[in-house]
Design an enzyme around this catalytic site. Structure first.
Site, mmCIF file in Angstrom:
data_model
loop_
_atom_site.group_PDB
_atom_site.id
_atom_site.type_symbol
_atom_site.label_atom_id
_atom_site.label_comp_id
_atom_site.label_asym_id
_atom_site.label_seq_id
_atom_site.Cartn_x
_atom_site.Cartn_y
_atom_site.Cartn_z
ATOM 1 N NE ARG A 137 -2.580 -2.155 -2.958
ATOM 2 C CZ ARG A 137 -2.311 -3.329 -2.727
ATOM 3 N NH1 ARG A 137 -2.650 -3.528 -1.350
ATOM 4 N NH2 ARG A 137 -1.633 -4.107 -3.188
ATOM 5 C CE1 TYR A 138 -3.555 3.254 -3.806
ATOM 6 C CE2 TYR A 138 -3.474 1.956 -5.747
ATOM 7 C CZ TYR A 138 -2.729 2.669 -4.748
ATOM 8 O OH TYR A 138 -1.494 2.701 -4.680
ATOM 9 N NE ARG A 141 -5.744 4.811 -8.415
ATOM 10 C CZ ARG A 141 -5.898 5.442 -7.141
ATOM 11 N NH1 ARG A 141 -7.195 5.487 -6.440
ATOM 12 N NH2 ARG A 141 -4.793 5.579 -6.554
ATOM 13 C CB CYS A 150 5.568 -10.725 -20.313
ATOM 14 S SG CYS A 150 4.593 -9.975 -18.963
ATOM 15 C CB CYS A 154 11.518 -7.456 -16.003
ATOM 16 S SG CYS A 154 10.472 -6.925 -17.348
ATOM 17 C CB CYS A 157 8.576 -9.447 -12.916
ATOM 18 S SG CYS A 157 6.765 -9.425 -13.072
ATOM 19 N NE ARG A 159 0.613 -7.578 -10.712
ATOM 20 C CZ ARG A 159 0.641 -6.311 -11.263
ATOM 21 N NH1 ARG A 159 0.897 -6.480 -12.675
ATOM 22 N NH2 ARG A 159 0.325 -5.244 -10.913
ATOM 23 C CG ASP A 318 7.494 -3.916 -5.553
ATOM 24 O OD1 ASP A 318 7.420 -2.697 -4.850
ATOM 25 O OD2 ASP A 318 6.783 -4.091 -6.594
ATOM 26 C CG ASP A 355 3.236 -0.812 -4.630
ATOM 27 O OD1 ASP A 355 2.249 -0.756 -3.941
ATOM 28 O OD2 ASP A 355 2.766 -0.894 -5.924
ATOM 29 C CE LYS A 362 1.274 2.167 -8.514
ATOM 30 N NZ LYS A 362 0.178 1.509 -8.282
HETATM 31 C C1 LIG Z 1 -0.536 0.776 -9.277
HETATM 32 C C2 LIG Z 1 -2.046 0.413 -8.909
HETATM 33 C C3 LIG Z 1 -3.154 1.059 -9.365
HETATM 34 C C4 LIG Z 1 -2.790 2.485 -10.045
HETATM 35 O O1 LIG Z 1 -2.388 3.347 -9.253
HETATM 36 P P1 LIG Z 1 -2.274 4.942 -9.598
HETATM 37 O O2 LIG Z 1 -1.576 5.813 -8.501
HETATM 38 O O3 LIG Z 1 -3.510 5.354 -9.713
HETATM 39 O O4 LIG Z 1 -1.566 4.754 -10.942
HETATM 40 C C5 LIG Z 1 -4.214 0.619 -8.997
HETATM 41 N N1 LIG Z 1 -4.404 -0.457 -8.347
HETATM 42 C C6 LIG Z 1 -3.368 -1.176 -7.691
HETATM 43 C C7 LIG Z 1 -3.433 -2.468 -6.975
HETATM 44 C C8 LIG Z 1 -2.159 -0.723 -8.069
HETATM 45 O O5 LIG Z 1 -1.052 -1.482 -7.695
HETATM 46 S S1 SF4 Z 2 7.584 -6.116 -15.265
HETATM 47 FE FE1 SF4 Z 2 6.646 -8.342 -15.157
HETATM 48 S S2 SF4 Z 2 4.631 -7.971 -16.016
HETATM 49 FE FE2 SF4 Z 2 5.956 -6.294 -16.352
HETATM 50 S S3 SF4 Z 2 6.765 -6.743 -18.603
HETATM 51 FE FE3 SF4 Z 2 8.156 -7.345 -16.979
HETATM 52 S S4 SF4 Z 2 7.902 -9.421 -16.627
HETATM 53 FE FE4 SF4 Z 2 5.982 -8.950 -17.481
#
Ligand SMILES: *Cc1c(COP(=O)(O)O)cnc(C)c1O
Ligand code: SF4
Length: 412
Positions: A137-138, A141, A150, A154, A157, A159, A318, A355, A362
């Protein structure tokens, strides 16, 4: 311009936690597992094998399960599985219906209702995924998803569409493809391993994966996002720490939400990671009845510093499907930030972020400390609400309006 009152320091924690409990480090204890030998209890494989995963087990261990929890748990395996390590289970107070640990890991029937604005992929990760299991996305990175498992799950979550594999999402990341993408994109200098939880892998598997990433010259920085130090501190063995330290610079972001999670076991596990030279950060999610309170949040960030962890982010929860009962307002998040900045060590103050729904990344959200800014001066206020003026430097640069007009929003 509305000027906020100076934050009062609220000293009274919510009724379910005593001030002493928030500040002290205690062991999670053995609870129902008092007969289990130390060698088993302290073995992370034993903990994983004895996780609570069914409604029958949960009800046997916790007769105070409410009808909402019972119904939610019975349905959990269609959406996001139930799993709680025995160690973490012992942090639940069965007598407290609003227990902050309970709300994080025990499903509730409310999870099955979805509001119209809720999503299964609230951060738009799948649409920013050039190869399966990689989110780019960025500019510099990537997020590298290594597993869908996991130590515990949670309920909020972000995801949950893929973790625990309960909903049939086909998650089979192929490391070869993910690594090849990183190798062929020299702009990627930072790789964040997440999932699911990367520290569920064996030491050998982790070493193999990290070595392949380290072999790419443009990858300067590695990090791992994990909740294992909190759910399963037994996993943080000296051998794991010795493995991880081969790959410096390597940072770890843990995920802890409430001071009660910071036990003596967790403090020791984090100490081992810190002694291996790994800088530690924490990410919290703002959750209703868990940590949506300035007294709790302040105790938490101060305890994190004692564990050698820098609070990194607080996330607004989220818009994940079925999480409405766990979300708190942004206003409440801002109030909490207002009561941290200036009132405690700067090192203890995380950045509050949303986010952006749909996939904008973010976005930092801050209380308004800049009250006015023109080409001559900046009008600011401090944490006590006192006003100050700073003369703007006359460098001839015209001042740009910081925001797009709200009348013409550009929607993605
Ligand atoms: C959170 C996240 C990152 C890392 O973000 P930082 O602000 O650098 O910690 C990188 N890629 C994705 C898709 C993210 O959700
Ligand atoms: S937030 Fe989601 S990915 Fe992170 S530890 Fe909890 S269940 Fe696992």
């Amino acid at each position: 311009m509305h000027i906020q009152k100076p934050a009062e320091s609220a000293d009274e924690p919510p009724s379910s936690c005593s001030p002493g409990e928030l500040k002290t480090f205690k062991s999670a204890g053995r609870g129902f597992w008092h007969d289990v030998p130390d060698s088993s209890w302290n073995d992370w494989h034993w903990q994983l094998k004895h996780r609570i995963t069914t409604v029958e087990q949960l009800q046997r261990l916790m007769p105070t399960l409410t009808p909402e929890e019972y119904a939610g748990t019975a349905l959990a395996n269609q959406k996001l599985s139930l799993a709680i390590t025995p160690y973490f289970f012992n942090l639940i107070d069965p007598a407290d219906e609003l227990c902050p640990i309970r709300a994080q890991v025990i499903p509730r029937i409310e999870e099955t209702s979805t509001a119209p604005w809720e999503m299964s992929d609230p951060c738009g990760e799948d649409s920013h995924s050039p190869v399966p299991g990689l989110v780019h996305r960025y500019p510099d990175r990537v997020l590298f998803l290594v597993t869908d498992r996991c130590a515990a799950y949670c309920r909020y979550c972000t995801r949950s569409r893929l973790v625990s594999n309960a909903s049939g999402y086909d998650f089979h990341p192929e490391f070869d493809h993910q690594i090849e993408y990183v190798r062929t994109h020299p702009e990627i200098r930072d790789v964040l391993l997440s999932g699911g939880d990367p520290l569920l892998f064996s030491d050998d598997k982790l070493r193999h994966l990290l070595s392949r990433l380290r072999a790419i010259p443009h990858v300067e920085f590695l990090r791992i996002g994990t909740r294992i130090p909190v759910f399963l501190p037994q996993r943080i063995t000296p051998e794991l720490c010795a493995t991880l330290r081969e790959f410096h610079p390597l940072f770890i972001s843990i995920h802890s939400n409430h001071p009660r999670e910071l036990t003596t076991e967790v403090r020791e596990a984090l100490g081992r990671l810190a002694d291996a030279g790994i800088p530690l950060g924490n990410q919290s999610v703002l959750l209703r009845h868990v940590n949506d309170d300035a007294v709790i949040m302040k105790a938490h960030v101060q305890k994190l510093l004692q564990c050698r962890v820098k609070p990194y982010y607080i996330y607004q929860c989220d818009l994940i499907a079925g999480s409405a009962h766990l979300r708190t307002s942004v206003k409440q998040g801002l109030d909490i930030m207002e009561q941290l900045r200036g009132h405690t060590s700067g090192y203890a103050v995380p950045q509050y972020v949303i986010d952006a729904p749909g996939g904008g990344g973010k976005v930092p959200i801050n209380p308004g400390y800049v009250l006015n800014h023109n080409s001559d001066r900046v009008l600011i206020r401090n944490y006590e609400g006192k006003l100050f003026e700073y003369p703007e430097a006359q460098d001839g640069t015209p001042l740009h309006a910081p925001m797009r007009s709200v009348e013409e929003p550009e929607l993605a």
